[in-house]
Design a protein around this motif. Sequence first.
Motif, PDB file in Angstrom:
ATOM      1  N   GLY A   1       0.814  -1.209   0.000  1.00 50.23           N
ATOM      2  CA  GLY A   1       0.000   0.000   0.000  1.00 50.23           C
ATOM      3  C   GLY A   1       0.847   1.258   0.000  1.00 50.23           C
ATOM      4  N   GLU A   2       0.287   2.328  -0.606  1.00 45.10           N
ATOM      5  CA  GLU A   2       0.983   3.615  -0.668  1.00 45.10           C
ATOM      6  C   GLU A   2       0.811   4.355   0.659  1.00 45.10           C
ATOM      7  N   PHE A   3       1.914   4.574   1.345  1.00 47.68           N
ATOM      8  CA  PHE A   3       1.911   5.339   2.583  1.00 47.68           C
ATOM      9  C   PHE A   3       2.766   6.582   2.358  1.00 47.68           C
ATOM     10  N   VAL A   4       2.128   7.739   2.405  1.00 46.44           N
ATOM     11  CA  VAL A   4       2.816   9.000   2.143  1.00 46.44           C
ATOM     12  C   VAL A   4       2.781   9.849   3.406  1.00 46.44           C
ATOM     13  N   SER A   5       3.925  10.380   3.799  1.00 43.18           N
ATOM     14  CA  SER A   5       3.992  11.147   5.039  1.00 43.18           C
ATOM     15  C   SER A   5       4.457  12.576   4.801  1.00 43.18           C
ATOM     16  N   ASN A   6       4.069  13.432   5.700  1.00 43.38           N
ATOM     17  CA  ASN A   6       4.523  14.825   5.722  1.00 43.38           C
ATOM     18  C   ASN A   6       4.838  15.151   7.175  1.00 43.38           C
ATOM     19  N   ASN A   7       6.090  14.989   7.544  1.00 44.63           N
ATOM     20  CA  ASN A   7       6.524  15.251   8.915  1.00 44.63           C
ATOM     21  C   ASN A   7       7.317  16.549   8.954  1.00 44.63           C
ATOM     22  N   GLY A   8       7.151  17.309   9.989  1.00 44.98           N
ATOM     23  CA  GLY A   8       7.895  18.557  10.104  1.00 44.98           C
ATOM     24  C   GLY A   8       7.728  19.164  11.480  1.00 44.98           C
ATOM     25  N   TYR A   9       8.123  20.430  11.585  1.00 44.44           N
ATOM     26  CA  TYR A   9       8.003  21.096  12.880  1.00 44.44           C
ATOM     27  C   TYR A   9       8.007  22.609  12.701  1.00 44.44           C
ATOM     28  N   TYR A  10       7.494  23.274  13.704  1.00 41.80           N
ATOM     29  CA  TYR A  10       7.619  24.720  13.842  1.00 41.80           C
ATOM     30  C   TYR A  10       8.491  24.997  15.061  1.00 41.80           C
ATOM     31  N   PHE A  11       9.286  26.048  14.977  1.00 44.22           N
ATOM     32  CA  PHE A  11      10.039  26.466  16.161  1.00 44.22           C
ATOM     33  C   PHE A  11       9.072  27.089  17.157  1.00 44.22           C
ATOM     34  N   CYS A  12       9.141  26.615  18.378  1.00 43.86           N
ATOM     35  CA  CYS A  12       8.251  27.107  19.443  1.00 43.86           C
ATOM     36  C   CYS A  12       9.076  27.206  20.721  1.00 43.86           C
ATOM     37  N   HIS A  13       9.463  28.426  21.090  1.00 43.16           N
ATOM     38  CA  HIS A  13      10.362  28.622  22.221  1.00 43.16           C
ATOM     39  C   HIS A  13       9.629  28.786  23.547  1.00 43.16           C
ATOM     40  N   ASP A  14       8.306  28.892  23.501  1.00 47.17           N
ATOM     41  CA  ASP A  14       7.524  29.085  24.722  1.00 47.17           C
ATOM     42  C   ASP A  14       6.665  27.851  24.981  1.00 47.17           C
ATOM     43  N   PRO A  15       7.004  27.039  25.985  1.00 43.60           N
ATOM     44  CA  PRO A  15       6.214  25.828  26.267  1.00 43.60           C
ATOM     45  C   PRO A  15       4.738  26.129  26.516  1.00 43.60           C
ATOM     46  N   ALA A  16       4.433  27.329  27.035  1.00 38.81           N
ATOM     47  CA  ALA A  16       3.039  27.673  27.301  1.00 38.81           C
ATOM     48  C   ALA A  16       2.228  27.731  26.018  1.00 38.81           C
ATOM     49  N   ILE A  17       2.857  28.165  24.927  1.00 34.10           N
ATOM     50  CA  ILE A  17       2.152  28.208  23.646  1.00 34.10           C
ATOM     51  C   ILE A  17       1.821  26.791  23.184  1.00 34.10           C
ATOM     52  N   ALA A  18       2.787  25.874  23.335  1.00 34.69           N
ATOM     53  CA  ALA A  18       2.532  24.481  22.949  1.00 34.69           C
ATOM     54  C   ALA A  18       1.354  23.918  23.733  1.00 34.69           C
TER      55      ALA A  18
END
Length: 604
Positions: free
Chosen positions: A470-487
Amino acid sequence: MPSPAEIISAAAAWASLDPNPLTSSAVLSLVSAAQAQGPASPAALASLTSAFSSRIAFGTAGLRAAMSFGPAHMNDLVIIQTCQGLASYVLSSRSPGSPPPTAVVGYDHRELPELGLSSLLFAQRTKAVLEARGIPTLLLSGFVPTPLVPFAVSERGAAVGVMVTASHNPKGDDGYKVYWGDGSQIVPPHDGGIKDAILESLTPGGEYGVAGMGGGEGGETGRLLDLYFARIGRKLATGSYERHSRTCPKIAYTAMHGVGAPFAARSFETFSLPPFHPVPSQRSPDATFPTVAFPNPEEKGALDEAKRFAEAEGCELVLANDPDADRLAVAERGKDGQWTVFKGDQIGVLLGVWMWREFGSKAPDPSKVAMLASAVSSKMLKAVAARHGFKFEETLTGFKWLGHENLRLTREGHEVIFSYEEAIGFCCGDVVVDKDGVSAAGVFAEMACEVYSRGETVAGHLQSLYQTYGEFVSNNGYYFCHDPAIAMSIFDSMRNGGKYFEQVGGYKVTGIRDLGVPGYDSAQPDKKPVLPCSASSPMISITFENGCVAQFRASGTEPKFKYYIEMAGKPGVTRDVVEEDLRVMCEVMLEELLHPEANGLKAA
């Protein structure tokens, strides 16, 4: 936040305990400047506040931070305090009548000469403290790959192991990774117990001198390396290259300025493979990492130097270890000259299918064969397991959980032949129960030789696996987030007051798993997750009706908010269609769930 007077007082007290004259004098100079109320005072106070207003957290497998003075950083006094706590916890964990505990310590090439800080010094301090507390300690000789430490712990029956390394972190960082006596990275309750013991051990209980200690015990280190490679040869090498063909791709290898080159070369010898072509500019350990801004082979551009070398030498494949050689990256140059840099999930599927074919499929009872992957990794191995009848399980993110589950399944009578996480960490077989880029390099190269002997490329072979499973396609990434409270606010928004979402951007949601506290899993009868929950490290997974699975978590070691999104294609749907569907969906989903601009998230 402590007051300026409290910061200055804490810094002066720290300097009085610090055995390193360079870091101690640097702190005292800043204290004097901060007290003088002159032009340099604000900058001095800011430096002291950064170093003394918080303490480095003992978290994911141990410690990792920039090398500098103060409790917020990696330095001699932090190492001494950590080792005192570790020793106390190890001694208190002994069962009545058990033999005296021992330890193993290894180190990489990290150093900050201007402050007299280095992995070697931290390893020497570790040995000095543990032995002063009555724990005989083997200091491995010279720079070693991280996998050798858990192997040595298991082989010697040690109670604990420490690897001093910052792995793939920036050049100014260092770390302190802890393994328990089962050869796996520490998990609860050990991590919490050690953390508490450290906080009770902040005053040095001795001099802990390292003069004349040297770089370790060469004879025992050599014996352990011989055993390690002998075990790899016996358990992982199939002889496929020698049996079937003399055809093998020309392989370039980079150690990424780390420790891996001699060990990867010996891995190739163990598999009876032709020698690789080392990238000269990145072959030797170099703590300044002169050719890479960020020594992580996953980062964009990190493999550029190796690819240029490979093109000049006519190499078809590039294999890369990260600086401590516990991870493996792979790139392939196609016949059109274009490069494919394989994602961690793709390497995981290639290795997993190879391990099944060469080892698992030959087991008397395939249902007793098992593979593991982290929850944020591709679901493709799950499809492979469903096709062939072996056991597949997911764990929390991090190899400490994969190792812990590996040991549990082994105790229950399963043979765990492969574990991986999408962040290019792979464990082939049971030589160690941690990620191992040294053995994975040999396994992958042997597999690639067989693929090339059939006239295929690795990319072509991977496509044939997609056609099969089966075709498994992924899009993994990240944003920089320096404030844990925002996360945390993002996670709260996803929870929607406990009601979660029935759809996102017009896409229907069919399942939610929230590994925060108290936790929620719509797939379970009691709505309680099977995997452990965490208030400090939550993860939310969303399953959609169209076969997409999106997962979100904040990194435990870096200022990043990560996402892992995968689409499983339906039968008859081509890969390019699945890729386009996923691309469109990701744009809508990330905007609606994360609100990057409003939350101040910066794309990588």
